[in-house]
Design a protein around this motif. Sequence first.
Motif, PDB file in Angstrom:
ATOM      1  N   ASN A 144       0.806  -1.234   0.000  1.00 40.59           N
ATOM      2  CA  ASN A 144       0.000   0.000   0.000  1.00 40.59           C
ATOM      3  C   ASN A 144       0.831   1.274   0.000  1.00 40.59           C
ATOM      4  OD1 ASN A 144      -2.962  -1.035   0.545  1.00 40.59           O
ATOM      5  ND2 ASN A 144      -1.615  -2.230   1.872  1.00 40.59           N
ATOM      6  N   ALA A 145       2.140   1.143  -0.303  1.00 39.16           N
ATOM      7  CA  ALA A 145       3.045   2.298  -0.195  1.00 39.16           C
ATOM      8  C   ALA A 145       2.528   3.515  -0.962  1.00 39.16           C
ATOM      9  CB  ALA A 145       4.439   1.921  -0.662  1.00 39.16           C
ATOM     10  N   GLU A 146       2.038   3.291  -2.167  1.00 38.19           N
ATOM     11  CA  GLU A 146       1.570   4.437  -2.976  1.00 38.19           C
ATOM     12  C   GLU A 146       0.361   5.111  -2.334  1.00 38.19           C
ATOM     13  OE1 GLU A 146       0.852   4.038  -7.272  1.00 38.19           O
ATOM     14  OE2 GLU A 146       2.798   2.976  -7.294  1.00 38.19           O
ATOM     15  N   LYS A 147      -0.598   4.284  -1.890  1.00 43.33           N
ATOM     16  CA  LYS A 147      -1.822   4.822  -1.268  1.00 43.33           C
ATOM     17  C   LYS A 147      -1.517   5.552   0.026  1.00 43.33           C
ATOM     18  CE  LYS A 147      -4.426   0.983  -2.640  1.00 43.33           C
ATOM     19  NZ  LYS A 147      -4.928  -0.286  -2.127  1.00 43.33           N
ATOM     20  N   LEU A 148      -0.449   5.130   0.705  1.00 45.54           N
ATOM     21  CA  LEU A 148      -0.125   5.713   2.013  1.00 45.54           C
ATOM     22  C   LEU A 148       0.732   6.974   1.900  1.00 45.54           C
ATOM     23  CD1 LEU A 148       0.586   2.386   3.979  1.00 45.54           C
ATOM     24  CD2 LEU A 148      -1.447   3.827   4.116  1.00 45.54           C
ATOM     25  N   ALA A 149       1.190   7.289   0.699  1.00 44.55           N
ATOM     26  CA  ALA A 149       2.017   8.494   0.503  1.00 44.55           C
ATOM     27  C   ALA A 149       1.219   9.736   0.904  1.00 44.55           C
ATOM     28  CB  ALA A 149       2.467   8.584  -0.950  1.00 44.55           C
ATOM     29  N   VAL A 192      11.727  -7.617  18.567  1.00 41.55           N
ATOM     30  CA  VAL A 192      12.323  -8.144  17.332  1.00 41.55           C
ATOM     31  C   VAL A 192      12.883  -7.048  16.425  1.00 41.55           C
ATOM     32  CG1 VAL A 192      10.919 -10.250  17.313  1.00 41.55           C
ATOM     33  CG2 VAL A 192      10.072  -8.196  16.149  1.00 41.55           C
ATOM     34  N   VAL A 193      12.791  -5.791  16.873  1.00 38.48           N
ATOM     35  CA  VAL A 193      13.365  -4.689  16.086  1.00 38.48           C
ATOM     36  C   VAL A 193      14.762  -4.374  16.632  1.00 38.48           C
ATOM     37  CG1 VAL A 193      11.201  -3.621  15.353  1.00 38.48           C
ATOM     38  CG2 VAL A 193      12.162  -3.008  17.563  1.00 38.48           C
ATOM     39  N   PRO A 194      15.658  -3.781  15.816  1.00 41.86           N
ATOM     40  CA  PRO A 194      16.991  -3.448  16.314  1.00 41.86           C
ATOM     41  C   PRO A 194      16.911  -2.561  17.561  1.00 41.86           C
ATOM     42  CG  PRO A 194      16.858  -3.126  13.935  1.00 41.86           C
ATOM     43  CD  PRO A 194      15.469  -3.430  14.400  1.00 41.86           C
ATOM     44  N   ALA A 195      17.830  -2.773  18.502  1.00 40.62           N
ATOM     45  CA  ALA A 195      17.777  -2.083  19.802  1.00 40.62           C
ATOM     46  C   ALA A 195      17.839  -0.563  19.672  1.00 40.62           C
ATOM     47  CB  ALA A 195      18.910  -2.574  20.689  1.00 40.62           C
ATOM     48  N   ASP A 196      18.487  -0.073  18.596  1.00 36.60           N
ATOM     49  CA  ASP A 196      18.583   1.384  18.437  1.00 36.60           C
ATOM     50  C   ASP A 196      17.493   1.936  17.519  1.00 36.60           C
ATOM     51  OD1 ASP A 196      19.451   0.263  16.110  1.00 36.60           O
ATOM     52  OD2 ASP A 196      21.221   1.545  15.887  1.00 36.60           O
ATOM     53  N   SER A 197      16.473   1.109  17.251  1.00 28.85           N
ATOM     54  CA  SER A 197      15.386   1.543  16.365  1.00 28.85           C
ATOM     55  C   SER A 197      14.044   1.209  17.020  1.00 28.85           C
ATOM     56  CB  SER A 197      15.540   0.843  15.000  1.00 28.85           C
ATOM     57  OG  SER A 197      14.601   1.336  14.084  1.00 28.85           O
ATOM     58  N   SER A 198      12.996   1.178  16.221  1.00 26.97           N
ATOM     59  CA  SER A 198      11.654   0.847  16.720  1.00 26.97           C
ATOM     60  C   SER A 198      10.836   0.371  15.532  1.00 26.97           C
ATOM     61  CB  SER A 198      10.997   2.088  17.331  1.00 26.97           C
ATOM     62  OG  SER A 198      10.768   3.053  16.310  1.00 26.97           O
ATOM     63  N   ALA A 199       9.723  -0.264  15.809  1.00 30.48           N
ATOM     64  CA  ALA A 199       8.842  -0.690  14.713  1.00 30.48           C
ATOM     65  C   ALA A 199       8.401   0.530  13.908  1.00 30.48           C
ATOM     66  CB  ALA A 199       7.631  -1.424  15.277  1.00 30.48           C
ATOM     67  N   ALA A 200       8.067   1.610  14.627  1.00 33.20           N
ATOM     68  CA  ALA A 200       7.586   2.817  13.940  1.00 33.20           C
ATOM     69  C   ALA A 200       8.674   3.419  13.048  1.00 33.20           C
ATOM     70  CB  ALA A 200       7.113   3.838  14.962  1.00 33.20           C
ATOM     71  N   ALA A 201       9.912   3.426  13.546  1.00 31.14           N
ATOM     72  CA  ALA A 201      11.018   3.964  12.737  1.00 31.14           C
ATOM     73  C   ALA A 201      11.238   3.095  11.494  1.00 31.14           C
ATOM     74  CB  ALA A 201      12.290   4.037  13.572  1.00 31.14           C
ATOM     75  N   GLU A 202      11.068   1.792  11.645  1.00 28.34           N
ATOM     76  CA  GLU A 202      11.220   0.893  10.491  1.00 28.34           C
ATOM     77  C   GLU A 202      10.102   1.161   9.467  1.00 28.34           C
ATOM     78  OE1 GLU A 202      13.973  -1.234  10.215  1.00 28.34           O
ATOM     79  OE2 GLU A 202      14.571  -0.101  11.991  1.00 28.34           O
ATOM     80  N   VAL A 203       8.886   1.414   9.965  1.00 29.97           N
ATOM     81  CA  VAL A 203       7.770   1.737   9.055  1.00 29.97           C
ATOM     82  C   VAL A 203       8.059   3.054   8.329  1.00 29.97           C
ATOM     83  CG1 VAL A 203       5.303   2.347   8.936  1.00 29.97           C
ATOM     84  CG2 VAL A 203       6.039   0.441  10.384  1.00 29.97           C
ATOM     85  N   GLN A 204       8.578   4.039   9.083  1.00 27.70           N
ATOM     86  CA  GLN A 204       8.893   5.332   8.450  1.00 27.70           C
ATOM     87  C   GLN A 204       9.946   5.170   7.354  1.00 27.70           C
ATOM     88  OE1 GLN A 204       7.758   9.105   9.182  1.00 27.70           O
ATOM     89  NE2 GLN A 204       8.192   8.401   7.123  1.00 27.70           N
ATOM     90  N   LYS A 205      10.942   4.283   7.616  1.00 30.19           N
ATOM     91  CA  LYS A 205      11.986   4.029   6.605  1.00 30.19           C
ATOM     92  C   LYS A 205      11.358   3.440   5.344  1.00 30.19           C
ATOM     93  CE  LYS A 205      15.777   2.684   9.411  1.00 30.19           C
ATOM     94  NZ  LYS A 205      16.463   1.502   9.899  1.00 30.19           N
ATOM     95  N   LEU A 257       8.276   3.822   4.423  1.00 32.23           N
ATOM     96  CA  LEU A 257       7.278   4.753   3.855  1.00 32.23           C
ATOM     97  C   LEU A 257       7.806   6.187   3.970  1.00 32.23           C
ATOM     98  CD1 LEU A 257       3.940   3.437   5.471  1.00 32.23           C
ATOM     99  CD2 LEU A 257       4.714   3.063   3.113  1.00 32.23           C
ATOM    100  N   PRO A 258       8.863   6.527   3.202  1.00 31.80           N
ATOM    101  CA  PRO A 258       9.475   7.848   3.376  1.00 31.80           C
ATOM    102  C   PRO A 258       8.534   9.005   3.046  1.00 31.80           C
ATOM    103  CG  PRO A 258      10.381   6.711   1.447  1.00 31.80           C
ATOM    104  CD  PRO A 258       9.526   5.720   2.171  1.00 31.80           C
ATOM    105  N   ASN A 259       7.479   8.730   2.266  1.00 33.29           N
ATOM    106  CA  ASN A 259       6.560   9.810   1.885  1.00 33.29           C
ATOM    107  C   ASN A 259       5.322   9.885   2.766  1.00 33.29           C
ATOM    108  OD1 ASN A 259       8.255  10.571  -0.262  1.00 33.29           O
ATOM    109  ND2 ASN A 259       7.447   8.855  -1.485  1.00 33.29           N
TER     110      ASN A 259
END
Length: 199
Positions: free
Chosen positions: A59-64, A84-97, A99-101
Amino acid sequence: MATITIFGKGNMGTAIGENLQAAGNVVSYIGKGESADSVGDIVVLAVPYPALSSIVKENAEKLAGKVVIDITNPLDFDTFDSLVVPADSSAAAEVQKALPNSKVLKAFNTTFAGTLTSKTIGGSHQTTVLVAGDDAEAKSQVFAALEGSGLATLDAGSLKRARELEAVGFLQLTLAGSEKSAGMVDLDFLIKCQTTIRY
Ligand SMILES: NC(=O)c1ccc[n+]([C@@H]2O[C@H](COP(=O)([O-])OP(=O)(O)OC[C@H]3O[C@@H](n4cnc5c(N)ncnc54)[C@H](OP(=O)(O)O)[C@@H]3O)[C@@H](O)[C@H]2O)c1
Protein backbone atom coordinates in the motif's frame (compact mmCIF):
# COMPACT_ATOMS: atom_id res chain seq x y z
CA MET A 1 -13.71 15.56 11.26
CA ALA A 2 -11.17 13.25 9.65
CA THR A 3 -11.44 10.22 7.42
CA ILE A 4 -9.74 7.25 8.99
CA THR A 5 -8.85 3.82 7.65
CA ILE A 6 -7.96 1.07 10.07
CA PHE A 7 -6.10 -2.03 8.93
CA GLY A 8 -7.21 -4.82 11.27
CA LYS A 9 -10.63 -5.54 12.74
CA GLY A 10 -9.38 -7.17 15.94
CA ASN A 11 -9.42 -5.98 19.56
CA MET A 12 -7.34 -2.83 19.05
CA GLY A 13 -8.66 -1.89 15.61
CA THR A 14 -12.22 -2.03 16.90
CA ALA A 15 -11.48 -0.19 20.17
CA ILE A 16 -9.57 2.59 18.38
CA GLY A 17 -12.23 2.81 15.66
CA GLU A 18 -15.07 3.10 18.18
CA ASN A 19 -13.30 5.97 19.93
CA LEU A 20 -12.61 7.80 16.68
CA GLN A 21 -16.16 7.27 15.45
CA ALA A 22 -17.57 8.52 18.77
CA ALA A 23 -15.46 11.66 18.30
CA GLY A 24 -17.23 12.33 14.97
CA ASN A 25 -14.76 10.94 12.43
CA VAL A 26 -15.57 8.73 9.45
CA VAL A 27 -13.98 5.33 10.07
CA SER A 28 -13.54 2.43 7.65
CA TYR A 29 -11.77 -0.89 8.10
CA ILE A 30 -9.59 -3.13 5.94
CA GLY A 31 -9.45 -6.71 7.17
CA LYS A 32 -7.01 -9.49 6.34
CA GLY A 33 -7.23 -10.41 2.64
CA GLU A 34 -9.21 -7.23 1.86
CA SER A 35 -8.07 -4.15 -0.04
CA ALA A 36 -9.40 -0.68 -0.81
CA ASP A 37 -8.92 1.70 -3.74
CA SER A 38 -8.07 4.55 -1.39
CA VAL A 39 -7.48 5.21 2.29
CA GLY A 40 -8.44 8.04 4.67
CA ASP A 41 -6.27 10.96 5.80
CA ILE A 42 -5.25 8.98 8.87
CA VAL A 43 -4.38 5.29 8.63
CA VAL A 44 -4.07 3.07 11.69
CA LEU A 45 -2.08 -0.16 11.35
CA ALA A 46 -3.86 -2.24 14.01
CA VAL A 47 -2.32 -5.55 13.03
CA PRO A 48 0.30 -7.87 14.53
CA TYR A 49 3.86 -6.65 13.91
CA PRO A 50 4.70 -9.45 11.41
CA ALA A 51 1.81 -8.27 9.18
CA LEU A 52 3.21 -4.73 8.87
CA SER A 53 5.82 -5.31 6.17
CA SER A 54 3.44 -6.75 3.57
CA ILE A 55 0.77 -4.08 4.27
CA VAL A 56 3.38 -1.35 3.91
CA LYS A 57 4.81 -2.86 0.72
CA GLU A 58 1.43 -3.42 -0.93
CA ASN A 59 0.00 0.00 0.00
CA ALA A 60 3.05 2.30 -0.19
CA GLU A 61 1.57 4.44 -2.98
CA LYS A 62 -1.82 4.82 -1.27
CA LEU A 63 -0.12 5.71 2.01
CA ALA A 64 2.02 8.49 0.50
CA GLY A 65 1.18 11.84 2.14
CA LYS A 66 -1.01 10.17 4.78
CA VAL A 67 -0.66 10.10 8.54
CA VAL A 68 0.19 6.47 9.34
CA ILE A 69 -0.09 5.28 12.93
CA ASP A 70 1.87 2.23 14.03
CA ILE A 71 0.41 0.74 17.23
CA THR A 72 2.40 -2.49 17.37
CA ASN A 73 4.34 -3.95 20.26
CA PRO A 74 6.98 -5.90 18.32
CA LEU A 75 7.62 -8.59 20.92
CA ASP A 76 9.46 -11.83 20.29
CA PHE A 77 6.54 -14.05 21.30
CA ASP A 78 8.74 -17.17 21.28
CA THR A 79 10.84 -15.93 24.18
CA PHE A 80 8.66 -13.11 25.58
CA ASP A 81 12.05 -11.65 26.51
CA SER A 82 13.00 -9.14 23.80
CA LEU A 83 11.76 -7.03 20.93
CA VAL A 84 12.32 -8.14 17.33
CA VAL A 85 13.36 -4.69 16.09
CA PRO A 86 16.99 -3.45 16.31
CA ALA A 87 17.78 -2.08 19.80
CA ASP A 88 18.58 1.38 18.44
CA SER A 89 15.39 1.54 16.37
CA SER A 90 11.65 0.85 16.72
CA ALA A 91 8.84 -0.69 14.71
CA ALA A 92 7.59 2.82 13.94
CA ALA A 93 11.02 3.96 12.74
CA GLU A 94 11.22 0.89 10.49
CA VAL A 95 7.77 1.74 9.05
CA GLN A 96 8.89 5.33 8.45
CA LYS A 97 11.99 4.03 6.60
CA ALA A 98 9.75 1.88 4.40
CA LEU A 99 7.28 4.75 3.86
CA PRO A 100 9.47 7.85 3.38
CA ASN A 101 6.56 9.81 1.88
CA SER A 102 4.16 9.16 4.79
CA LYS A 103 3.97 10.86 8.18
CA VAL A 104 4.49 7.98 10.57
CA LEU A 105 3.44 8.23 14.21
CA LYS A 106 3.66 5.82 17.12
CA ALA A 107 0.53 5.75 19.27
CA PHE A 108 -1.85 3.50 21.20
CA ASN A 109 0.81 0.83 21.97
CA THR A 110 0.87 1.72 25.69
CA THR A 111 -2.91 1.50 26.00
CA PHE A 112 -4.92 -1.72 25.97
CA ALA A 113 -8.07 -2.51 24.03
CA GLY A 114 -9.88 -2.73 27.39
CA THR A 115 -8.64 0.62 28.68
CA LEU A 116 -9.44 2.30 25.36
CA THR A 117 -13.00 1.02 25.64
CA SER A 118 -13.43 1.87 29.34
CA LYS A 119 -11.50 5.14 28.87
CA THR A 120 -10.09 4.66 32.38
CA ILE A 121 -7.20 2.83 34.03
CA GLY A 122 -8.04 1.08 37.28
CA GLY A 123 -11.47 2.69 37.19
CA SER A 124 -10.17 6.12 38.12
CA HIS A 125 -7.42 7.56 35.87
CA GLN A 126 -8.38 8.70 32.39
CA THR A 127 -6.72 6.58 29.69
CA THR A 128 -3.96 8.55 27.97
CA VAL A 129 -2.86 7.99 24.37
CA LEU A 130 0.83 8.81 23.97
CA VAL A 131 1.79 9.96 20.48
CA ALA A 132 5.33 10.23 19.10
CA GLY A 133 6.31 11.48 15.66
CA ASP A 134 8.38 13.98 13.73
CA ASP A 135 5.52 15.78 11.95
CA ALA A 136 3.85 18.28 14.29
CA GLU A 137 0.89 18.77 11.97
CA ALA A 138 0.28 15.02 11.79
CA LYS A 139 0.23 14.84 15.59
CA SER A 140 -2.20 17.78 15.73
CA GLN A 141 -4.48 15.98 13.27
CA VAL A 142 -4.56 12.92 15.52
CA PHE A 143 -5.14 14.99 18.68
CA ALA A 144 -8.01 16.78 16.92
CA ALA A 145 -9.48 13.47 15.74
CA LEU A 146 -9.47 12.15 19.33
CA GLU A 147 -11.04 15.28 20.80
CA GLY A 148 -14.38 14.33 22.27
CA SER A 149 -13.52 10.63 22.41
CA GLY A 150 -13.11 10.68 26.18
CA LEU A 151 -9.44 9.71 25.90
CA ALA A 152 -6.64 12.01 27.03
CA THR A 153 -3.69 12.60 24.70
CA LEU A 154 -0.06 13.46 25.28
CA ASP A 155 2.67 14.47 22.83
CA ALA A 156 5.51 12.05 23.60
CA GLY A 157 8.03 13.81 21.36
CA SER A 158 9.77 12.91 18.14
CA LEU A 159 9.62 9.54 16.36
CA LYS A 160 12.84 8.65 18.21
CA ARG A 161 10.66 8.28 21.34
CA ALA A 162 8.84 5.37 19.68
CA ARG A 163 11.71 3.22 20.95
CA GLU A 164 10.87 4.17 24.55
CA LEU A 165 7.13 3.77 23.97
CA GLU A 166 7.79 0.26 22.65
CA ALA A 167 9.97 -0.45 25.69
CA VAL A 168 7.08 0.64 27.95
CA GLY A 169 4.66 -1.54 25.95
CA PHE A 170 7.08 -4.46 26.30
CA LEU A 171 7.31 -3.98 30.07
CA GLN A 172 3.52 -3.70 30.39
CA LEU A 173 3.06 -6.94 28.45
CA THR A 174 5.57 -8.85 30.57
CA LEU A 175 3.89 -7.54 33.73
CA ALA A 176 0.50 -8.51 32.37
CA GLY A 177 1.91 -11.92 31.37
CA SER A 178 3.05 -12.52 34.93
CA GLU A 179 -0.34 -11.26 36.19
CA LYS A 180 1.15 -8.21 37.88
CA SER A 181 -1.62 -6.10 36.45
CA ALA A 182 -1.16 -3.40 39.11
CA GLY A 183 2.07 -2.62 37.25
CA MET A 184 0.06 -1.44 34.25
CA VAL A 185 -1.95 0.93 36.40
CA ASP A 186 1.16 2.26 38.05
CA LEU A 187 2.96 2.78 34.75
CA ASP A 188 0.13 4.83 33.29
CA PHE A 189 -0.18 6.72 36.56
CA LEU A 190 3.58 7.34 36.58
CA ILE A 191 3.45 8.72 33.03
CA LYS A 192 0.66 11.07 34.13
CA CYS A 193 2.65 12.19 37.19
CA GLN A 194 5.71 12.91 35.07
CA THR A 195 3.74 15.54 33.19
CA THR A 196 3.12 17.49 36.38
CA ILE A 197 6.56 17.12 37.95
CA ARG A 198 9.05 19.93 37.27
CA TYR A 199 12.71 19.01 37.55
N1 LIG B 1 -4.55 -5.98 22.53
C1 LIG B 1 -4.01 -4.95 23.13
O1 LIG B 1 -4.49 -4.54 24.22
C2 LIG B 1 -2.86 -4.20 22.50
C3 LIG B 1 -2.31 -3.11 23.20
C4 LIG B 1 -1.30 -2.35 22.60
C5 LIG B 1 -0.86 -2.68 21.33
N2 LIG B 1 -1.38 -3.76 20.70
C6 LIG B 1 -0.91 -4.06 19.32
O2 LIG B 1 -2.01 -3.91 18.46
C7 LIG B 1 -1.88 -4.77 17.34
C8 LIG B 1 -3.19 -5.53 17.16
O3 LIG B 1 -3.44 -6.26 18.35
P1 LIG B 1 -4.89 -6.86 18.64
O4 LIG B 1 -4.90 -7.18 20.08
O5 LIG B 1 -5.95 -6.01 18.07
O6 LIG B 1 -4.81 -8.22 17.84
P2 LIG B 1 -6.03 -9.03 17.22
O7 LIG B 1 -7.23 -8.90 18.06
O8 LIG B 1 -5.49 -10.40 16.92
O9 LIG B 1 -6.31 -8.26 15.87
C9 LIG B 1 -5.39 -8.20 14.82
C10 LIG B 1 -6.20 -8.18 13.56
O10 LIG B 1 -5.34 -7.92 12.45
C11 LIG B 1 -5.81 -8.73 11.38
N3 LIG B 1 -4.80 -8.81 10.35
C12 LIG B 1 -3.72 -9.62 10.28
N4 LIG B 1 -3.05 -9.37 9.13
C13 LIG B 1 -3.73 -8.41 8.46
C14 LIG B 1 -3.57 -7.74 7.24
N5 LIG B 1 -2.52 -8.02 6.42
N6 LIG B 1 -4.47 -6.80 6.87
C15 LIG B 1 -5.51 -6.50 7.68
N7 LIG B 1 -5.74 -7.10 8.86
C16 LIG B 1 -4.86 -8.05 9.24
C17 LIG B 1 -6.15 -10.03 12.06
O11 LIG B 1 -6.95 -10.85 11.21
P3 LIG B 1 -6.97 -12.44 11.46
O12 LIG B 1 -7.54 -12.65 12.84
O13 LIG B 1 -7.87 -12.94 10.37
O14 LIG B 1 -5.56 -12.92 11.36
C18 LIG B 1 -6.91 -9.52 13.27
O15 LIG B 1 -8.26 -9.26 12.99
C19 LIG B 1 -0.67 -5.66 17.63
O16 LIG B 1 0.44 -5.21 16.90
C20 LIG B 1 -0.42 -5.48 19.13
O17 LIG B 1 0.96 -5.60 19.46
C21 LIG B 1 -2.36 -4.54 21.25
